[in-house]
Design a protein around this motif. Structure first.
Motif: not given
Length: 123
Positions: A61-62, A65, A67, A82, A84
């Motif tokens: 999950d981290h 992200r 944006d 997104t 990665y």
């Protein structure tokens, strides 16, 4: 200093040893002790599996992200891109592999305990 090998196995540590004869009471107590150890190991491995899976999900999950960027298309307020992160996702894969190994250990210990319990009941 070690002695040279003479060809006979009478003085070697690896020579077959006579079987240990146990009473039925001692054998039952030993089987019960092994059963308890297998149960503890299975529980610890099961808990480790769950914890490692949670850590793997958090790492993944981290690593993913979304944006928000200014709009590229007319009529929208923003564009979501997104990103990665390979190190975080690679870490998640490594932790997931450890979770799989822990699950395997738990499964083997449960299988051995069930077989031991079944053998104790029938024998």
């Amino acid at each position: 200093m070690t002695q040279p090998f003479r060809g006979d196995s009478s003085d070697l540590d690896t020579a077959p040893q006579p079987a240990v004869r146990m009473s039925d009471v001692a054998a039952g107590r030993a089987a019960g002790d092994v059963s308890s150890v297998l149960l503890i190991r299975a529980v610890v491995a099961g808990v480790a599996t769950v914890v490692l899976l949670v850590v793997a999900v958090l790492l993944f999950d981290h690593g993913v992200r979304p944006d928000n960027f200014p709009s590229y298309v007319s009529g929208t307020t923003r564009t979501v891109i997104t990103r990665y992160s390979a190190p975080w996702i690679g870490g998640a894969a490594g932790v997931a592999l450890l979770a799989g190994l822990s699950f395997t250990s738990c499964s083997v210990d449960v299988f051995r305990r069930v077989r031991l319990q079944r053998a104790r009941r029938t024998g």
